[in-house]
Design a protein around this motif. Structure first.
Motif, PDB file in Angstrom:
ATOM      1  N   MET A 138       0.846  -1.172   0.000  1.00  0.00           N
ATOM      2  CA  MET A 138       0.000   0.000   0.000  1.00  0.00           C
ATOM      3  C   MET A 138       0.891   1.234   0.000  1.00  0.00           C
ATOM      4  N   PRO A 139       0.670   2.192  -0.924  1.00  0.00           N
ATOM      5  CA  PRO A 139       1.458   3.418  -0.943  1.00  0.00           C
ATOM      6  C   PRO A 139       1.332   4.180   0.371  1.00  0.00           C
ATOM      7  N   GLU A 140       2.326   5.019   0.629  1.00  0.00           N
ATOM      8  CA  GLU A 140       2.406   5.678   1.925  1.00  0.00           C
ATOM      9  C   GLU A 140       1.219   6.591   2.218  1.00  0.00           C
ATOM     10  N   LYS A 141       0.705   7.323   1.236  1.00  0.00           N
ATOM     11  CA  LYS A 141      -0.334   8.304   1.514  1.00  0.00           C
ATOM     12  C   LYS A 141      -1.574   8.048   0.656  1.00  0.00           C
ATOM     13  N   GLU A 142      -2.235   6.935   0.871  1.00  0.00           N
ATOM     14  CA  GLU A 142      -3.478   6.645   0.162  1.00  0.00           C
ATOM     15  C   GLU A 142      -4.622   7.419   0.792  1.00  0.00           C
ATOM     16  N   SER A 143      -5.663   7.625   0.025  1.00  0.00           N
ATOM     17  CA  SER A 143      -6.829   8.332   0.539  1.00  0.00           C
ATOM     18  C   SER A 143      -7.537   7.472   1.590  1.00  0.00           C
ATOM     19  N   PHE A 144      -8.314   8.152   2.428  1.00  0.00           N
ATOM     20  CA  PHE A 144      -9.098   7.455   3.443  1.00  0.00           C
ATOM     21  C   PHE A 144      -9.993   6.410   2.789  1.00  0.00           C
ATOM     22  N   GLU A 145     -10.632   6.806   1.693  1.00  0.00           N
ATOM     23  CA  GLU A 145     -11.563   5.890   1.017  1.00  0.00           C
ATOM     24  C   GLU A 145     -10.855   4.645   0.500  1.00  0.00           C
ATOM     25  N   ALA A 146      -9.643   4.807  -0.030  1.00  0.00           N
ATOM     26  CA  ALA A 146      -8.885   3.655  -0.533  1.00  0.00           C
ATOM     27  C   ALA A 146      -8.487   2.716   0.602  1.00  0.00           C
ATOM     28  N   VAL A 147      -8.067   3.291   1.728  1.00  0.00           N
ATOM     29  CA  VAL A 147      -7.667   2.470   2.880  1.00  0.00           C
ATOM     30  C   VAL A 147      -8.890   1.759   3.463  1.00  0.00           C
ATOM     31  N   LEU A 148     -10.020   2.475   3.534  1.00  0.00           N
ATOM     32  CA  LEU A 148     -11.245   1.863   4.039  1.00  0.00           C
ATOM     33  C   LEU A 148     -11.681   0.706   3.141  1.00  0.00           C
ATOM     34  N   LYS A 149     -11.563   0.891   1.836  1.00  0.00           N
ATOM     35  CA  LYS A 149     -11.925  -0.180   0.897  1.00  0.00           C
ATOM     36  C   LYS A 149     -11.010  -1.397   1.102  1.00  0.00           C
ATOM     37  N   ALA A 150      -9.720  -1.151   1.306  1.00  0.00           N
ATOM     38  CA  ALA A 150      -8.786  -2.254   1.556  1.00  0.00           C
ATOM     39  C   ALA A 150      -9.153  -2.982   2.847  1.00  0.00           C
ATOM     40  N   LEU A 151      -9.574  -2.238   3.859  1.00  0.00           N
ATOM     41  CA  LEU A 151     -10.004  -2.842   5.113  1.00  0.00           C
ATOM     42  C   LEU A 151     -11.248  -3.702   4.895  1.00  0.00           C
ATOM     43  N   GLU A 152     -12.210  -3.171   4.156  1.00  0.00           N
ATOM     44  CA  GLU A 152     -13.434  -3.930   3.873  1.00  0.00           C
ATOM     45  C   GLU A 152     -13.127  -5.206   3.090  1.00  0.00           C
ATOM     46  N   GLU A 153     -12.185  -5.122   2.156  1.00  0.00           N
ATOM     47  CA  GLU A 153     -11.800  -6.305   1.386  1.00  0.00           C
ATOM     48  C   GLU A 153     -11.119  -7.348   2.269  1.00  0.00           C
ATOM     49  N   ALA A 154     -10.293  -6.891   3.191  1.00  0.00           N
ATOM     50  CA  ALA A 154      -9.625  -7.820   4.112  1.00  0.00           C
ATOM     51  C   ALA A 154     -10.653  -8.532   4.977  1.00  0.00           C
ATOM     52  N   VAL A 155     -11.633  -7.781   5.471  1.00  0.00           N
ATOM     53  CA  VAL A 155     -12.690  -8.384   6.293  1.00  0.00           C
ATOM     54  C   VAL A 155     -13.473  -9.407   5.481  1.00  0.00           C
ATOM     55  N   ALA A 156     -13.817  -9.061   4.253  1.00  0.00           N
ATOM     56  CA  ALA A 156     -14.573  -9.985   3.399  1.00  0.00           C
ATOM     57  C   ALA A 156     -13.785 -11.268   3.145  1.00  0.00           C
ATOM     58  N   ARG A 157     -12.489 -11.140   2.888  1.00  0.00           N
ATOM     59  CA  ARG A 157     -11.658 -12.332   2.656  1.00  0.00           C
ATOM     60  C   ARG A 157     -11.602 -13.208   3.898  1.00  0.00           C
ATOM     61  N   LEU A 158     -11.484 -12.568   5.061  1.00  0.00           N
ATOM     62  CA  LEU A 158     -11.438 -13.343   6.297  1.00  0.00           C
ATOM     63  C   LEU A 158     -12.771 -14.030   6.568  1.00  0.00           C
ATOM     64  N   GLU A 159     -13.873 -13.332   6.271  1.00  0.00           N
ATOM     65  CA  GLU A 159     -15.191 -13.897   6.531  1.00  0.00           C
ATOM     66  C   GLU A 159     -15.533 -15.065   5.619  1.00  0.00           C
ATOM     67  N   CYS A 160     -14.905 -15.121   4.451  1.00  0.00           N
ATOM     68  CA  CYS A 160     -15.226 -16.217   3.528  1.00  0.00           C
ATOM     69  C   CYS A 160     -14.752 -17.558   4.086  1.00  0.00           C
ATOM     70  N   GLY A 161     -13.743 -17.533   4.942  1.00  0.00           N
ATOM     71  CA  GLY A 161     -13.293 -18.756   5.603  1.00  0.00           C
ATOM     72  C   GLY A 161     -12.533 -19.728   4.727  1.00  0.00           C
ATOM     73  N   GLU A 162     -12.069 -19.285   3.575  1.00  0.00           N
ATOM     74  CA  GLU A 162     -11.380 -20.195   2.656  1.00  0.00           C
ATOM     75  C   GLU A 162      -9.879 -19.949   2.579  1.00  0.00           C
ATOM     76  N   LEU A 163      -9.333 -19.171   3.487  1.00  0.00           N
ATOM     77  CA  LEU A 163      -7.907 -18.868   3.481  1.00  0.00           C
ATOM     78  C   LEU A 163      -7.146 -19.870   4.333  1.00  0.00           C
ATOM     79  N   SER A 164      -5.909 -20.103   3.939  1.00  0.00           N
ATOM     80  CA  SER A 164      -5.047 -20.915   4.801  1.00  0.00           C
ATOM     81  C   SER A 164      -4.722 -20.090   6.046  1.00  0.00           C
ATOM     82  N   LEU A 165      -4.182 -20.736   7.036  1.00  0.00           N
ATOM     83  CA  LEU A 165      -3.844 -20.043   8.271  1.00  0.00           C
ATOM     84  C   LEU A 165      -2.875 -18.898   7.995  1.00  0.00           C
TER      85      LEU A 165
END
Length: 75
Positions: A1-28
């Motif tokens: 992630m670049p050093e100075k991303e917009s709030f919206e971009a960082v929030l979207k990355a956070l939402e994507e991380a949560v969605a990936r974790l919630e899917c339950g299909e990731l390795s440990l």
């Protein structure tokens, strides 16, 4: 992630991380990396929101330095 991303971009990355974790299909290891990225994004979001809050408070200060609190009337 670049050093100075917009709030919206960082929030979207956070939402994507949560969605990936919630899917339950990731390795440990993938889940741990995703969680770590989410924690970093959450911290960046908190920092951005705090900076905005500080700027708003400065803008709302009266001439004598007192904070003028006004009710927000939404549309």
């Amino acid at each position: 992630m670049p050093e100075k991303e917009s709030f919206e971009a960082v929030l979207k990355a956070l939402e994507e991380a949560v969605a990936r974790l919630e899917c339950g299909e990731l390795s440990l290891e993938e889940a741990l990396e995703c969680f770590e990225q989410g924690v970093k994004c959450a911290a960046l979001c908190r920092e951005s929101l705090k900076a905005v809050e500080t700027r708003v408070e400065l803008l709302l200060r009266g001439r004598n330095g007192d904070l003028k609190v006004e009710n927000f009337i939404g549309e």
